[in-house]
Design a protein around this motif. Structure first.
Motif, PDB file in Angstrom:
ATOM      1  N   LYS A   3      -2.302  -7.445   3.317  1.00 15.67           N
ATOM      2  CA  LYS A   3      -0.917  -7.025   3.210  1.00 15.67           C
ATOM      3  C   LYS A   3      -0.587  -6.548   1.793  1.00 15.67           C
ATOM      4  N   THR A   4       0.637  -6.015   1.659  1.00 13.49           N
ATOM      5  CA  THR A   4       1.108  -5.500   0.378  1.00 13.49           C
ATOM      6  C   THR A   4       2.016  -6.523  -0.299  1.00 13.49           C
ATOM      7  N   VAL A   5       1.915  -6.616  -1.630  1.00 13.52           N
ATOM      8  CA  VAL A   5       2.656  -7.624  -2.394  1.00 13.52           C
ATOM      9  C   VAL A   5       3.325  -6.969  -3.594  1.00 13.52           C
ATOM     10  N   LEU A   6       4.618  -7.284  -3.787  1.00 16.67           N
ATOM     11  CA  LEU A   6       5.316  -6.884  -4.995  1.00 16.67           C
ATOM     12  C   LEU A   6       5.369  -8.073  -5.938  1.00 16.67           C
ATOM     13  N   VAL A   7       4.907  -7.878  -7.176  1.00 12.92           N
ATOM     14  CA  VAL A   7       4.975  -8.906  -8.219  1.00 12.92           C
ATOM     15  C   VAL A   7       5.938  -8.399  -9.282  1.00 12.92           C
ATOM     16  N   THR A   8       7.005  -9.134  -9.535  1.00 15.64           N
ATOM     17  CA  THR A   8       7.985  -8.658 -10.517  1.00 15.64           C
ATOM     18  C   THR A   8       7.553  -9.029 -11.943  1.00 15.64           C
ATOM     19  N   GLY A   9       7.894  -8.157 -12.879  1.00 15.71           N
ATOM     20  CA  GLY A   9       7.588  -8.423 -14.294  1.00 15.71           C
ATOM     21  C   GLY A   9       6.118  -8.427 -14.596  1.00 15.71           C
ATOM     22  N   GLY A  26      -8.091  -8.677  -2.485  1.00 11.44           N
ATOM     23  CA  GLY A  26      -8.023  -7.481  -1.663  1.00 11.44           C
ATOM     24  C   GLY A  26      -6.632  -7.013  -1.289  1.00 11.44           C
ATOM     25  N   TYR A  27      -5.599  -7.584  -1.889  1.00 11.86           N
ATOM     26  CA  TYR A  27      -4.238  -7.139  -1.602  1.00 11.86           C
ATOM     27  C   TYR A  27      -3.940  -5.814  -2.296  1.00 11.86           C
ATOM     28  N   VAL A  52     -10.788  -6.231 -10.534  1.00 10.41           N
ATOM     29  CA  VAL A  52     -11.390  -5.359  -9.527  1.00 10.41           C
ATOM     30  C   VAL A  52     -10.275  -4.683  -8.732  1.00 10.41           C
ATOM     31  N   ASN A  53     -10.641  -3.621  -8.024  1.00 11.42           N
ATOM     32  CA  ASN A  53      -9.710  -2.923  -7.122  1.00 11.42           C
ATOM     33  C   ASN A  53      -8.450  -2.431  -7.829  1.00 11.42           C
TER      34      ASN A  53
END
Length: 340
Positions: A3-9, A26-27, A52-53
């Motif tokens: 899945k896709t993840v948003l990390v703030t800051g 692998g996200y 990586v990635n």
């Protein structure tokens, strides 16, 4: 496919560690920055730490004090890790900035149909009013926001978390919400950007203290905080829950000083040998904000439970108190952060 993840800051101490691990797992990761100029520094740090990635990482400009950019940031995201806090000010007028920031995140996540938001809260919201040394502090506890000695920073974070839970209680959307409440975050840093808790360690070895306050602490390795965030992000049982992030047990500032003397003797010259009697801090509390905050740290219960994270999320600490402290010490040396 992951899945896709948003990390703030994305340029923060914890955020970069989260990005590094999410990419490894692998996200596809998107991260926000207040200024796009910081992108090159984030990429350089990640490359220096064998990321990586990196093709799965992209950047969006967004600031917690404004709506601008958040719609783009949330688009297509499955999860949001709300790690960043607004630039902190000691001005009481800005006490609600963190609250406004997390509410902005939650509202935008609802609109984008994000599955779950995990908020990086803090232990200050949980354990600063429990002064019964024979009790156990757990996630059911809340700090009284008017507690004497409760710093403005801790208070702002606590107000933000409470507001987030109140918002979610009234929400009719499908958005899920979880908080991670770390104690003092230490361990090894990826670059010179460290957590505020490093200041406790720095003060012991940079010659700024004449005596060591006899204050007990709970600490946690940044890798354990990362692990908990990702578990809380994906585990169905984490929805609607708070989780304390802490290593097992506790360690005091005098014990930390003794540990550094023994394990890193080259740093021992400026470490104080005298322990400050508790009465000095208690007498000074009515006259000094710093002493008042120190008195609160003396008074609170440090029998802190991390059992909920173990039982619900299957989490086990990767580190212990001693390794966590020495990781921070080594980072302070490596990045030349011991200068006053």
């Amino acid at each position: 496919m992951k899945k896709t993840v948003l990390v703030t800051g994305g340029n923060g101490f914890l955020s970069m560690q989260l990005i590094l691990e999410l990419l490894k797992q692998g996200y596809t990761v998107r991260t926000t920055l207040r200024l796009l100029q910081k992108k090159s520094g984030v990429l350089a740090t990640l490359k220096a730490n064998h990321a990586v990635n990196l093709g799965n990482l992209n950047f969006v400009v967004a600031d917690l004090t404004s709506d601008t950019g958040w719609q783009d940031a949330m688009q297509g995201m499955t999860y949001v890790l709300s790690v960043a806090a607004p630039m902190f000010s000691t001005d009481k007028a800005h006490i609600n900035d963190a609250k406004d920031g997390i509410l902005r995140i939650l509202k935008q996540a609802q609109l984008a149909q994000v599955k779950r938001v995990v908020m990086t809260a803090n232990f200050g919201a949980i354990g600063f009013s429990n002064k019964d040394k024979h009790s156990v502090t757990t996630e059911t506890d809340w700090t009284n926001f008017d507690e004497k000695g409760f710093s403005l920073y801790e208070k702002s974070k606590a107000i933000a978390e409470k507001a987030a839970w109140q918002f979610m209680d009234k929400s009719s959307s499908n958005l899920e919400f979880t908080t991670i409440n770390p104690v003092a975050i230490l361990g090894t840093s990826l670059n010179e950007h460290v957590s505020g808790s490093f200041g406790l360690i720095k003060s012991l070895i940079d010659g700024s203290l004449k005596m060591i306050p006899n204050i007990p602490l709970n600490v946690v390795d940044v890798r354990d905080v990362v692990d908990l965030h990702i578990r809380a992000m994906t585990n169905p049982k984490a929805n609607g829950e708070r989780f304390i992030a802490s290593e097992d047990g506790q360690i005091s500032l005098p014990e930390i000083a003794a540990l550094i003397r023994k394990a890193r003797p080259q740093l021992s010259d400026q470490i104080p040998t005298k322990i400050m009697p508790n009465w000095i801090m208690r007498v000074g509390a009515p006259f000094s904000k710093q002493a008042q905050e120190g008195k609160l740290l003396l008074d609170i219960n440090r029998n802190v439970s991390n059992q909920k994270a173990k039982q619900v999320l299957g989490w086990q600490p990767l580190s212990n108190n001693e390794e966590t402290v020495l990781g921070a010490v080594d980072s302070l040396v490596k990045y030349d952060l011991l200068k006053k």
